[in-house]
Design a protein around this motif. Structure first.
Motif, PDB file in Angstrom:
ATOM      1  N   ALA A 270       0.925  -1.208  -0.042  1.00  0.00           N
ATOM      2  CA  ALA A 270      -0.100  -0.011  -0.081  1.00  0.00           C
ATOM      3  C   ALA A 270       0.891   1.335   0.160  1.00  0.00           C
ATOM      4  O   ALA A 270       0.557   2.310  -0.748  1.00  0.00           O
ATOM      5  N   GLU A 271       1.988   1.109   0.650  1.00  0.00           N
ATOM      6  CA  GLU A 271       2.686   2.209   0.752  1.00  0.00           C
ATOM      7  C   GLU A 271       3.394   2.435  -0.607  1.00  0.00           C
ATOM      8  O   GLU A 271       3.639   3.655  -1.036  1.00  0.00           O
ATOM      9  N   ARG A 273       2.375   1.834  -3.389  1.00  0.00           N
ATOM     10  CA  ARG A 273       1.394   2.350  -4.400  1.00  0.00           C
ATOM     11  C   ARG A 273       1.260   3.814  -4.186  1.00  0.00           C
ATOM     12  O   ARG A 273       1.172   4.706  -5.026  1.00  0.00           O
ATOM     13  N   GLU A 274       1.303   4.290  -2.771  1.00  0.00           N
ATOM     14  CA  GLU A 274       1.096   5.638  -2.444  1.00  0.00           C
ATOM     15  C   GLU A 274       2.509   6.177  -2.820  1.00  0.00           C
ATOM     16  O   GLU A 274       2.190   7.405  -3.639  1.00  0.00           O
TER      17      GLU A 274
END
Length: 465
Positions: A270-271, A273-274
């Motif tokens: 997730a990080e 992708r961010e």
């Protein structure tokens, strides 16, 4: 390879003189012949008159006491032969060579006629003197003819011709020398200009003294000064562009690299992708900055300034407005065009499209959702007026002179943008000899008014309001 200017000048001066020299030589030869004839003709005439004076009537009969000196006064150097004849105009001969040819036109009483003839296989020059005489119960015309071969005449004519030709060649040589010296002196100012250009090669600030060359060359030096000034301006623009690009791209590229390195070390998907999303946004910002810098380089003065053609600004404005409709709808903005159907002017289509795109892009970018943006063009005599109005936050009055500076980001941008949009617009307006003015709209927001001449003067520079 082109010949030197000095050689061409010498050729254009000397070559046309060659047929003139040939004509002069022919005239000199003819004059020499005439001068020789004039000198010897006087002797012929004197000889004929000397003979005529010794003709008398005694007891009704003609008596000729031929003086010896009359035939010995000729130059014996070339052993010319002398002939004479005394007879009536009717053709009968009293004494002398009866075969001596008569002149084509008989002389009047007391007159002389000079003529050329052939006699016994030789060329002779003769004189005929008309002597009036009362004889045999009537007035008769007696002819006294004296002829001489032409060896002495020809020799004198050749001598006079050689002397005249030698003088002409001497004068020609002196004239050629003076022409060469004159051409060399006339070309000295150009040589000085060449020396200055060689000494200061690579110095675009060089300006030559117009008064240091002849009046005919002053337009050339003025044009050269103008070209050097334009080159200096272009080099200055290039240096400034390189400096701006290096300064403005260094920081975002460094941040982009740092963002990529940080994202590479992240373990959480997730990080990651961010981080990748932030990397994409940073990349978009760098791309926008690079595009803006390239647009600015095209808008600044340069050779492309001369590439203009007639176009319809109203049609171009409608096309650019239509290009941003989708983006405007995504922000719930009311974007539209109004104004004249046609607005013709001479300009550069690519730069004018860039100008319109920057204005509409700024309006779409900073106008909040639900706002309105209107693009208008009007033909007003010898000018065309372009107006872009929005209902965004506008620009404070104190900031309006600053927003045209490069990389200036106003308070209304919130730190977004590159600070080049209005700088690009100003350069394009100036390049077309127009004016730009910022004002507030009737319901707030910003109103950009641009006035462009239909026929901009070459190299014209407008003003910014």
């Amino acid at each position: 390879m082109k010949q030197s200017l000095r050689r061409q000048l010498v050729q254009w001066v000397v070559i046309p003189l060659l047929p003139l020299a040939a004509a002069t030589a022919w005239l000199a030869q003819d004059n020499a012949r005439q001068a020789a004839n004039a000198a010897f003709d006087r002797t012929l005439q004197a000889s004929a008159r000397s003979i005529a004076e010794r003709i008398t009537l005694q007891d009704g009969e003609l008596v000729v006491d031929l003086p010896v000196a009359a035939l010995e006064m000729f130059d014996p150097h070339f052993q010319d032969r002398v002939f004479y004849r005394i007879g009536f105009a009717s053709g009968s001969t009293i004494t002398g060579d009866s075969e001596l040819p008569l002149p084509g036109t008989l002389p009047a009483a007391g007159d002389v006629v000079f003529y050329d003839a052939g006699f016994r296989g030789e060329e002779i020059r003769s004189v005929a003197l008309g002597v009036p005489l009362f004889y045999a119960g009537g007035q008769r015309l007696l002819l006294v003819q004296v002829g001489e071969t032409t060896l002495s005449r020809q020799a004198l004519a050749r001598q006079l011709f050689r002397e005249s030709l030698a003088q002409q060649w001497l004068i020609g040589a002196v004239a050629a020398l003076l022409v060469a010296v004159g051409i060399n002196r006339a070309l000295r100012p150009l040589q000085r200009v060449r020396g200055i250009l060689r000494e200061r090669a690579g110095d675009p600030s060089l300006q030559l003294e117009v008064d240091s060359v002849q009046r005919e060359l002053q337009p050339l030096v003025s044009a050269l000064n103008a070209a050097l000034a334009e080159l200096e301006q272009q080099l200055s623009v290039q240096k400034r562009f390189i400096a701006d690009a290096a300064h403005q791209l260094r920081t975002p590229l460094t941040l982009l690299k740092t963002q990529a390195e940080v994202t590479l070390r992240l373990q959480d998907p997730a990080e990651q992708r961010e981080g990748l999303a932030a990397l994409v946004r940073a990349t978009d910002q760098v791309i926008r900055l690079a595009n803006q810098l390239l647009a600015l380089s095209r808008a600044e003065p340069g050779p492309n300034r001369h590439d203009t053609r007639e176009l319809d600004l109203a049609e171009l404005a409608r096309t650019v407005t239509l290009d941003f409709v989708t983006v405007a709808l995504g922000k719930a903005l009311d974007l539209g065009y109004e104004g004249d159907e046609h607005a013709m002017l001479h300009g550069q289509p690519l730069l004018l499209r860039e100008m319109l795109s920057n204005l509409v892009d700024n309006a779409v970018r900073y106008t909040p959702a639900g706002g309105e943006i209107t693009v208008s063009t009007y033909a007003r005599g010898d000018e065309v007026e372009l107006i872009v109005t929005d209902t965004g936050p506008g620009i404070p009055v104190e900031e309006r002179p600053l927003v045209f500076e490069r990389f200036y980001r106003g308070q209304q941008t919130g730190g977004d943008g590159c600070g080049l949009g209005l700088a690009i617009v100003r350069e394009i307006v100036r390049g077309h000899g127009g004016q730009i003015h910022l004002d507030s709209g009737s319901v707030g927001g910003l109103r950009v008014v641009i006035t462009l001449p239909c026929q901009p003067a070459h190299g014209g520079r407008g003003t910014t309001g």
